[in-house]
Write a protein that holds these residues in place. Structure first.
Motif, mmCIF file in Angstrom:
data_model
loop_
_atom_site.group_PDB
_atom_site.id
_atom_site.type_symbol
_atom_site.label_atom_id
_atom_site.label_comp_id
_atom_site.label_asym_id
_atom_site.label_seq_id
_atom_site.Cartn_x
_atom_site.Cartn_y
_atom_site.Cartn_z
ATOM 1 N N GLN A 36 2.482 -70.585 -72.591
ATOM 2 C CA GLN A 36 3.123 -71.789 -72.571
ATOM 3 C C GLN A 36 3.313 -72.030 -70.827
ATOM 4 O OE1 GLN A 36 6.960 -70.822 -74.264
ATOM 5 N NE2 GLN A 36 5.912 -71.040 -76.229
ATOM 6 N N GLU A 37 2.947 -71.245 -70.005
ATOM 7 C CA GLU A 37 2.821 -71.484 -68.641
ATOM 8 C C GLU A 37 1.823 -72.520 -68.076
ATOM 9 O OE1 GLU A 37 3.082 -67.870 -66.624
ATOM 10 O OE2 GLU A 37 4.625 -67.052 -67.784
ATOM 11 N N TYR A 38 0.724 -72.640 -68.871
ATOM 12 C CA TYR A 38 -0.364 -73.542 -68.512
ATOM 13 C C TYR A 38 -0.241 -74.795 -68.979
ATOM 14 C CZ TYR A 38 -1.898 -69.021 -66.931
ATOM 15 O OH TYR A 38 -2.185 -67.838 -66.362
ATOM 16 N N PRO A 39 -0.414 -75.912 -68.169
ATOM 17 C CA PRO A 39 -0.489 -77.119 -68.902
ATOM 18 C C PRO A 39 -1.602 -77.504 -69.951
ATOM 19 C CG PRO A 39 -0.990 -77.275 -66.716
ATOM 20 C CD PRO A 39 -0.905 -75.838 -66.761
ATOM 21 N N PRO A 40 -1.291 -78.178 -70.976
ATOM 22 C CA PRO A 40 -2.501 -78.403 -71.736
ATOM 23 C C PRO A 40 -3.791 -79.685 -71.471
ATOM 24 C CG PRO A 40 -0.544 -78.813 -72.846
ATOM 25 C CD PRO A 40 -0.184 -78.337 -71.394
ATOM 26 N N TYR A 41 -4.697 -79.447 -71.798
ATOM 27 C CA TYR A 41 -5.864 -80.377 -71.282
ATOM 28 C C TYR A 41 -5.320 -81.919 -71.674
ATOM 29 C CZ TYR A 41 -10.181 -82.975 -70.739
ATOM 30 O OH TYR A 41 -11.027 -84.000 -70.156
ATOM 31 N N GLY A 42 -5.511 -82.820 -70.803
ATOM 32 C CA GLY A 42 -5.107 -84.231 -71.130
ATOM 33 C C GLY A 42 -3.670 -84.314 -70.658
ATOM 34 N N GLN A 43 -2.864 -83.479 -70.639
ATOM 35 C CA GLN A 43 -1.299 -83.930 -70.565
ATOM 36 C C GLN A 43 -0.524 -83.510 -69.406
ATOM 37 O OE1 GLN A 43 0.693 -82.076 -74.021
ATOM 38 N NE2 GLN A 43 -0.836 -82.796 -75.474
ATOM 39 N N SER A 44 -1.385 -83.318 -68.287
ATOM 40 C CA SER A 44 -0.908 -82.876 -66.932
ATOM 41 C C SER A 44 -2.044 -83.255 -65.866
ATOM 42 C CB SER A 44 -0.837 -81.278 -66.923
ATOM 43 O OG SER A 44 -0.398 -80.818 -65.623
ATOM 44 N N PRO A 45 -1.403 -83.608 -64.678
ATOM 45 C CA PRO A 45 -2.296 -84.054 -63.427
ATOM 46 C C PRO A 45 -2.839 -82.864 -62.677
ATOM 47 C CG PRO A 45 -0.043 -84.183 -62.898
ATOM 48 C CD PRO A 45 -0.133 -83.880 -64.391
ATOM 49 N N GLU A 46 -2.575 -81.705 -63.209
ATOM 50 C CA GLU A 46 -2.967 -80.459 -62.461
ATOM 51 C C GLU A 46 -4.458 -80.202 -62.614
ATOM 52 O OE1 GLU A 46 -0.750 -76.754 -62.742
ATOM 53 O OE2 GLU A 46 0.904 -77.752 -63.055
ATOM 54 N N ASN A 47 -5.073 -79.364 -61.587
ATOM 55 C CA ASN A 47 -6.464 -79.253 -61.656
ATOM 56 C C ASN A 47 -7.031 -78.251 -62.598
ATOM 57 O OD1 ASN A 47 -6.787 -81.025 -59.641
ATOM 58 N ND2 ASN A 47 -6.436 -79.537 -57.960
ATOM 59 N N ARG A 48 -6.052 -77.426 -63.108
ATOM 60 C CA ARG A 48 -6.653 -76.242 -64.153
ATOM 61 C C ARG A 48 -5.911 -76.509 -65.285
ATOM 62 N NH1 ARG A 48 -8.434 -70.719 -62.017
ATOM 63 N NH2 ARG A 48 -7.981 -70.455 -64.200
ATOM 64 N N LEU A 49 -6.487 -76.742 -66.206
ATOM 65 C CA LEU A 49 -5.984 -77.017 -67.581
ATOM 66 C C LEU A 49 -6.296 -76.280 -68.965
ATOM 67 C CD1 LEU A 49 -6.432 -80.841 -67.044
ATOM 68 C CD2 LEU A 49 -4.153 -79.853 -66.650
ATOM 69 N N LEU A 50 -5.153 -76.053 -69.707
ATOM 70 C CA LEU A 50 -5.651 -75.240 -70.896
ATOM 71 C C LEU A 50 -6.322 -76.037 -71.861
ATOM 72 C CD1 LEU A 50 -5.059 -72.440 -72.566
ATOM 73 C CD2 LEU A 50 -3.059 -73.602 -73.159
ATOM 74 N N VAL A 51 -7.248 -75.585 -72.356
ATOM 75 C CA VAL A 51 -8.126 -76.352 -73.247
ATOM 76 C C VAL A 51 -7.812 -75.480 -74.687
ATOM 77 C CG1 VAL A 51 -10.426 -76.724 -74.260
ATOM 78 C CG2 VAL A 51 -9.957 -77.028 -71.670
ATOM 79 N N ALA A 52 -8.046 -74.300 -74.743
ATOM 80 C CA ALA A 52 -7.669 -73.638 -75.956
ATOM 81 C C ALA A 52 -7.127 -72.157 -75.764
ATOM 82 C CB ALA A 52 -9.001 -73.525 -76.977
ATOM 83 N N ALA A 53 -6.598 -71.570 -76.751
ATOM 84 C CA ALA A 53 -6.134 -70.256 -76.655
ATOM 85 C C ALA A 53 -6.473 -69.566 -77.880
ATOM 86 C CB ALA A 53 -4.370 -70.133 -76.407
ATOM 87 N N TYR A 54 -6.864 -68.179 -77.638
ATOM 88 C CA TYR A 54 -7.334 -67.329 -78.869
ATOM 89 C C TYR A 54 -6.705 -65.936 -78.854
ATOM 90 C CZ TYR A 54 -10.892 -70.990 -79.354
ATOM 91 O OH TYR A 54 -11.432 -72.072 -79.747
ATOM 92 N N ASP A 55 -6.354 -65.519 -80.028
ATOM 93 C CA ASP A 55 -5.957 -64.268 -80.184
ATOM 94 C C ASP A 55 -7.309 -63.425 -79.869
ATOM 95 O OD1 ASP A 55 -5.812 -61.671 -81.696
ATOM 96 O OD2 ASP A 55 -3.703 -62.206 -82.149
ATOM 97 N N LEU A 56 -7.137 -62.444 -79.011
ATOM 98 C CA LEU A 56 -8.443 -61.653 -78.820
ATOM 99 C C LEU A 56 -8.917 -60.569 -79.821
ATOM 100 C CD1 LEU A 56 -7.826 -60.305 -75.238
ATOM 101 C CD2 LEU A 56 -9.816 -61.593 -75.842
ATOM 102 N N TYR A 57 -8.240 -60.464 -80.832
ATOM 103 C CA TYR A 57 -8.488 -59.539 -81.804
ATOM 104 C C TYR A 57 -8.537 -59.907 -83.022
ATOM 105 C CZ TYR A 57 -7.533 -56.083 -78.100
ATOM 106 O OH TYR A 57 -7.586 -55.650 -76.941
ATOM 107 N N SER A 58 -8.197 -61.122 -83.594
ATOM 108 C CA SER A 58 -8.521 -61.855 -84.634
ATOM 109 C C SER A 58 -9.574 -62.788 -84.527
ATOM 110 C CB SER A 58 -7.237 -62.337 -85.344
ATOM 111 O OG SER A 58 -6.861 -63.569 -84.850
ATOM 112 N N GLY A 59 -9.431 -63.260 -83.184
ATOM 113 C CA GLY A 59 -10.616 -64.427 -82.948
ATOM 114 C C GLY A 59 -10.059 -65.867 -83.476
ATOM 115 N N GLY A 60 -8.887 -65.897 -83.958
ATOM 116 C CA GLY A 60 -8.082 -66.963 -84.391
ATOM 117 C C GLY A 60 -7.480 -67.643 -83.331
ATOM 118 N N ARG A 61 -7.621 -69.226 -83.337
ATOM 119 C CA ARG A 61 -7.283 -70.089 -82.220
ATOM 120 C C ARG A 61 -5.584 -70.145 -82.431
ATOM 121 N NH1 ARG A 61 -9.998 -75.597 -80.517
ATOM 122 N NH2 ARG A 61 -8.528 -76.328 -78.893
ATOM 123 N N VAL A 62 -4.792 -70.042 -81.219
ATOM 124 C CA VAL A 62 -3.591 -70.034 -81.155
ATOM 125 C C VAL A 62 -3.088 -71.627 -80.871
ATOM 126 C CG1 VAL A 62 -1.582 -69.096 -80.091
ATOM 127 C CG2 VAL A 62 -3.404 -67.748 -80.324
ATOM 128 N N GLY A 63 -2.213 -71.945 -81.990
ATOM 129 C CA GLY A 63 -1.703 -73.297 -81.690
ATOM 130 C C GLY A 63 -0.584 -73.614 -80.766
#
Length: 83
Positions: free
Chosen positions: A56-83
């Motif tokens: 939650q500390e990272y701004p999502p892609y398309g929702q912040s003017p920052e230079n580094r934006l979160l595109v996706a998050a994944y659980d390292l062990y299940s491989g599933g995408r985190v919502g």
């Protein structure tokens, strides 16, 4: 991966898998892989975090003017995408 108009660029599948392996093999007990888009460099970067709260500390892609934006998050062990 990320090969659609919703994302800034495509990501090579082998690079994506290599990031998963790196996170799983780390001595630090990371739980999540975050795919970040760097607006200045024009490329994706991995960030590894230990808890969902850190995501939650990272701004999502398309929702912040920052230079580094979160595109996706994944659980390292299940491989599933985190919502």
């Amino acid at each position: 991966m990320f090969d659609s108009p919703d994302y800034p660029a495509a990501l090579d599948e082998s690079q994506f898998e290599a990031w998963f392996e790196k996170g799983r093999e780390s001595r630090i007990p990371y739980a999540y892989l975050l795919i970040m888009w760097d607006e200045i460099e024009g490329k994706y970067d991995p960030i590894y975090v230990e808890s969902r709260k850190e995501i939650q500390e990272y701004p999502p892609y398309g929702q912040s003017p920052e230079n580094r934006l979160l595109v996706a998050a994944y659980d390292l062990y299940s491989g599933g995408r985190v919502g």
